[in-house]
Design an enzyme around this catalytic site. Structure first.
Site, PDB file in Angstrom:
ATOM      1  N   HIS A  36       0.833  -1.206   0.000  1.00 24.88           N
ATOM      2  CA  HIS A  36       0.000   0.000   0.000  1.00 24.88           C
ATOM      3  C   HIS A  36       0.869   1.258   0.000  1.00 24.88           C
ATOM      4  O   HIS A  36       0.576   2.215  -0.715  1.00 24.88           O
ATOM      5  CB  HIS A  36      -0.949   0.004   1.208  1.00 24.88           C
ATOM      6  CG  HIS A  36      -2.182  -0.797   0.994  1.00 24.88           C
ATOM      7  ND1 HIS A  36      -2.204  -2.162   1.054  1.00 24.88           N
ATOM      8  CD2 HIS A  36      -3.443  -0.404   0.698  1.00 24.88           C
ATOM      9  CE1 HIS A  36      -3.425  -2.591   0.819  1.00 24.88           C
ATOM     10  NE2 HIS A  36      -4.207  -1.539   0.602  1.00 24.88           N
ATOM     11  N   LYS A 101      -9.427  -8.791   7.917  1.00 21.40           N
ATOM     12  CA  LYS A 101      -9.804  -9.309   9.227  1.00 21.40           C
ATOM     13  C   LYS A 101     -10.039  -8.143  10.179  1.00 21.40           C
ATOM     14  O   LYS A 101      -9.164  -7.289  10.343  1.00 21.40           O
ATOM     15  CB  LYS A 101      -8.678 -10.208   9.754  1.00 21.40           C
ATOM     16  CG  LYS A 101      -8.911 -10.787  11.131  1.00 21.40           C
ATOM     17  CD  LYS A 101      -7.778 -11.712  11.530  1.00 21.40           C
ATOM     18  CE  LYS A 101      -6.518 -10.912  11.820  1.00 21.40           C
ATOM     19  NZ  LYS A 101      -5.405 -11.733  12.269  1.00 21.40           N
TER      20      LYS A 101
END
Length: 174
Positions: A36, A101
């Protein structure tokens, strides 16, 4: 369980509600924190990305090397909250959605609503099971990041739960 084929249509997204169980089939891309950061460096420099965001679902995971005869090794989700600094901008630029998650921030939830997208939750500790859903895997970008590189995965019946729907409802509010 709802069986869905990626990419999702607006009608598919409208039919999803927080808490729905789904089986995803199609293409997803892995990307964790380091990938990212690299994507943002490219964006900030005005350079092209190695993926088309409007065709991309990011799975917050770092796959283990594939054992012989398998497409990939264990590949469980990582904590999504670590991507809160990145998700809103990517969604605003066209990202299709994410799988990870745990909870995400209010800013990320607002970006999901604003862009009519969905965040799916995968089960932590089930990496070996998720690997069985991966039918093919290919390195796409940042090979020096090893398991944190970006990989394209073809998945079949990948189990997940709608964690935040396009209306902003979240399983974490219950």
């Amino acid at each position: 369980m709802k069986k869905l084929t990626l990419p999702l249509s607006p009608a598919d997204i409208d039919g999803l509600h927080a808490g729905d169980g789904v089986l995803l089939t199609g293409t997803i891309f892995t990307a964790r924190d380091c990938a990212h950061r690299r994507l943002f460096e490219l964006l900030d420099a005005g350079k092209p990305l190695p993926v088309q965001l409007d065709e991309t679902y990011i799975y917050y995971a770092g796959p283990c090397p594939a054992p012989e005869g398998k497409a990939c090794g264990s590949c469980g989700p990582t904590t999504s909250a670590r991507m809160n600094a990145f998700a809103p901008r990517l969604l605003d630029l066209g990202l299709c959605g994410m799988i990870g998650k745990g909870e995400m921030s209010e800013e990320t939830r607002a970006a999901l609503v604003r862009n009519h997208k969905v965040y799916f939750a995968a089960i932590g500790g089930a990496g070996a099971q998720y690997a069985k859903c991966v039918k093919a895997m290919q390195l796409v970008a940042f090979p020096d990041l090893l398991s944190e590189a970006i990989y394209r995965m073809q998945v079949e019946d990948f189990p997940a739960v709608v964690a935040i729907d396009a209306q902003g409802n979240s399983v974490y509010d219950r």
